[in-house]
Every structure is written in C-alpha cells, then in structure tokens.
Design a protein around this motif. Structure first.
Motif: not given
Length: 327
Positions: A261-281
């Motif tokens: 949802x709009x308003x979610x912090x950049x910190x949380x978004x960046x962490x989820x993105x980073x870990x999704x990429x790592x886990x998917x690999x």
C-alpha cells in the motif's frame, strides 16, 4: 592552556555526539519487528497461493519472523486489495498478486473500491511464466497446426476455454485468433479447475492457462500440452513448441509480484525486494519454480514499476480492441 581546554571540550562534545548517534542507531528497530502479512487475493491452491507460500516459508526463515499468507479472493482480486488499502499502514503488510489482478481487474470492475496503480507501489517482481495451451489426452489434435485446422473447420463447436472472463489466458486466446485469422469460440470458466474439467469432459476442445495449473494434468496423462506462448522453447520443456515459432511476436507471460500500500517505507520495500531476489536465486526455489513453469526475475522496485505499467497499458489496449466492457 585555554586553547588546549577548548580543543579538549570540542573533542568531548564530538565524542558525545558520535556516541549518541550510535546509540540512536542501535535503538532503531530492524525490519521486520513482527509477523509479516502476505495477502493473496486468489483462492487457496491456485498458482499465486502456491508460490506465495513457498516464498513465504523461505522469507520467514530469512527474517526470523512468521510470514502469514492470507487468502482474500473475490471481484477479480480487488476485495483483497481493498482490505489492505483500508487497513493500517504498518510496513508489515504486502500483497502477492498475479498479473491479471493489477493489470486487468481494476479496469474491468466498475464497483472496484481500489485503484492499484494509484494506491499501491511496486516492491518485487517474483517470477514470470508463459501461457500454455493443451487439449484432452484423447484428442486427435497433436500440434498447433492441428488446433488451427480443427478450429477453422468447426468454428461453432471448437471451444477454447480459460479461467475467468477477460483474464490473461482468456485474452491470449483472442490474440491468437487474431494472429491466425481463425475465429475461435471462447467460453471462460470460473477458475482453472473448472476450465480443465471442461476439456477433460470434452465440453471444450482447448484450454489456455498458465503452466502451473495445467502441467500436473499433462504429467498425469489427463491433458496433452500443445505449445507455450514464450519467445522460445523452455529449457526444461525443449520438446514443447513455442507459438512464436508459427506466429512471431505471440509471446504472453503471466507473472507474480509483490506490491505494498502507498505509504509503505522505502526501508521495508528495499528489504523485501532484496530478500525476494536472494531467496528466488537459491537452487531449491529455482527447482521449484522450474517445476511450476515459472522463472525468477531480478528487478529493482523502480524497474518492476515500469514492467507493471507497460503490461497494464498493453492489456488495456487489448481490452479496448475486443470491446470488453467493465462489469
């Protein structure tokens, strides 16, 4: 002496500031601080639900916090998105969505209480996979050429089915008919299971859907795979032709992504993105994804945002071309 005292005082003040900054940093809670909610606006047992649970299990271990997968289907997925939009913005709530929900559903439902483009932000593109076409195992059809010949010969009785009206699989059938210049009678069913059953019972002659729901029936000898809508043959299915080999440019991918949802912090978004990429690999996830017929993608949130927008524009044009009217 006074100069020495001033220098000492300044040094002490600087040390105090550094210590205070370090203490404040140490007191800043790491993300996540509690369970992460991953809402899936699709029924349990569907491809989005299966993949979300596989990802959730791995992310839970990476984060040291539970990942709670919650199914909220209905109204093309917009009900689930509305629940998140109207909930508390807490940096711990995300949606795991298939492409159609955020590229088609909000366009197709007049009563939708959510605008995914304006009220949600991109987090991570998890994976994408091409559409597949299949027939009953007892069908005389064995190739794409056979499909077109039968459809042309029997325009009134050759039925192409897919899950849901104006879904990506349904519109893929429209695109194929247009590319081939062969009219096809489309009869969408409520879900993948019902569409598959229609083909197995000979109520429909062809199904177009993503690989995850079709592939188990192919492996079980109930359906016969004919082709995939990829730009080339798939590495783990080299015997299966690509539709693009016959109709260049006929490439249609479904995909799964995480949005917030709009308003979610950049910190949380960046962490989820980073870990999704790592886990998917990881080899385990790569193997699981291959079995599902989907393939991990590595995009930043900004790149995913462009990918999402480009796909949305494409499908909205297709909806307009086929005269789709919001329901």
């Amino acid at each position: 002496m006074n100069k020495f005292r001033r220098q000492l005082t300044a040094a002490c003040a600087l040390a105090t500031l550094v210590l205070a900054a370090g203490t404040a940093s140490a007191q800043t809670p790491a993300w996540p601080t509690r369970a992460v909610r991953l809402m899936v606006p699709s029924p349990a047992g569907t491809a989005p639900d299966i993949i979300a649970r596989v990802m959730g299990d791995k992310l839970s271990k990476a984060w040291g916090q539970p990942v709670i997968v919650e199914n909220r289907p209905g109204a093309g997925g917009t009900i689930g998105l509305s629940v998140i939009k109207n909930g508390t913005q807490d940096d711990h709530t995300f949606a795991f969505v298939p492409a159609s929900i955020i590229t088609l559903s909000t366009y197709m439902f007049k009563s939708a209480q959510v605008d995914a483009v304006r009220e949600f932000v991109p987090v991570a593109l998890v994976a994408e996979g091409p559409m597949m076409m299949a027939v009953s195992a007892s069908s005389p059809v064995n190739s794409l050429a056979d499909v077109m010949a039968m459809a042309k010969k029997n325009p009134d009785t050759f039925v192409v089915t897919s899950p849901s009206m104006y879904s990506v699989p349904h519109l893929t059938g429209d695109l194929l008919a247009k590319a081939a210049g062969v009219p096809m009678r489309a009869v969408p069913y409520a879900n993948s299971g019902a569409a598959i059953a229609a083909v197995m019972n000979n109520d429909a002659q062809l199904i177009i859907d993503g690989i995850p729901p079709i592939d188990p029936m192919v492996k079980g000898g109930k359906l016969k795979a004919i082709a995939v809508f990829s730009d080339g043959r798939l590495p783990n299915r080299p015997q299966l032709p690509s539709v693009a080999e016959t109709y260049p440019g006929m490439v249609v991918n479904g995909w799964f992504g995480i949005i917030a949802p709009k308003g979610t912090s950049d910190k949380a978004i960046e962490r989820v993105n980073r870990d999704v990429v790592q886990v998917a690999r990881t080899p385990e996830l790569t193997e699981r994804f291959d079995a599902f017929g989907v393939y991990a993608r590595n995009l930043t949130p900004a790149q995913f945002g462009k990918y999402w927008n480009d796909d949305r524009v494409r499908w909205e044009k297709v909806l307009q071309d086929v005269g789709a009217k919001p329901q």
